[in-house]
Design a protein around this motif. Structure first.
Motif, short mmCIF file in Angstrom:
data_model
loop_
_atom_site.label_atom_id
_atom_site.label_comp_id
_atom_site.label_asym_id
_atom_site.label_seq_id
_atom_site.Cartn_x
_atom_site.Cartn_y
_atom_site.Cartn_z
N CYS A 120 -10.28 1.22 1.54
CA CYS A 120 -10.22 -0.16 0.77
C CYS A 120 -11.34 -0.32 -0.14
O CYS A 120 -11.67 -0.68 -1.38
N TYR B 59 0.83 -1.23 0.02
CA TYR B 59 0.08 -0.03 0.04
C TYR B 59 0.98 1.19 -0.11
O TYR B 59 0.61 2.17 -0.63
N ALA C 34 -5.34 4.32 2.85
CA ALA C 34 -5.41 3.17 3.32
C ALA C 34 -4.01 2.73 4.07
O ALA C 34 -4.10 1.80 5.03
N ALA D 110 -9.10 2.36 7.01
CA ALA D 110 -8.84 1.58 6.08
C ALA D 110 -10.11 0.95 5.26
O ALA D 110 -9.82 0.52 4.31
N GLY E 55 -6.80 -6.35 1.22
CA GLY E 55 -7.02 -5.27 2.42
C GLY E 55 -8.23 -5.39 3.14
O GLY E 55 -8.25 -5.31 4.32
N LEU F 76 -4.29 1.26 7.94
CA LEU F 76 -3.62 -0.25 8.25
C LEU F 76 -2.65 0.00 9.26
O LEU F 76 -2.36 -0.98 9.97
#
Length: 139
Positions: A83, A25, A64, A79, A128, A68
């Motif tokens: 995603c 990412y 994202a 996130a 994800g 995360l």
């Protein structure tokens, strides 16, 4: 003396696969943002929609990555939204770029379902979202 805060258990930095996901990412956040910056500053008039979509994709990848990395309730929400937007974006832009190439004279990260990036942009949001679901807090 107050105890140092610890990273939430669901933060992606806590495991090997999570670190790989975070790395991917992060790479996409950097590459999509850099691509958009170059495209917008050098030849924006050629394909403004495509270049703005690349910039938007960069922002989605950045958020994202941050979500995360931090974990917890706030990180999971960031996130999850990122995603989900990424998945919708790659599917919608993918369909549009296959169906009508005139609106997209130049590629975005999500063009043709991410074919220019080995279809990683198509697979990444599924991984994800799976990660977020798999590491959800248990009752």
């Amino acid at each position: 003396m107050p105890e140092a805060s610890t990273r939430p258990q669901d933060a992606a930095l806590g495991s090997g696969l999570g670190r790989v996901l975070l790395l991917v990412y992060g790479i996409f956040a950097l590459s999509a943002s850099a691509r958009a910056l170059v495209q917008i500053t050098t030849h924006f008039g050629e394909a403004p929609l495509a270049y703005l979509l690349s910039a938007f994709a960069g922002l989605v990848y950045i958020s994202a990555t941050v979500g995360l990395a931090i974990g917890g309730v706030r990180g999971r929400l960031i996130a999850l939204v990122s995603c989900s937007i990424e998945l919708l974006g790659v599917l919608i832009v993918g369909i549009l770029t296959v169906a009508d190439t005139t609106d997209f004279p130049d590629d975005t990260v999500w063009s043709r379902f991410g074919s220019g990036y080995g279809y990683v942009p198509l697979v990444l949001p599924f991984i994800g979202l799976w990660w977020i679901w798999r590491h959800r807090p248990r009752a």
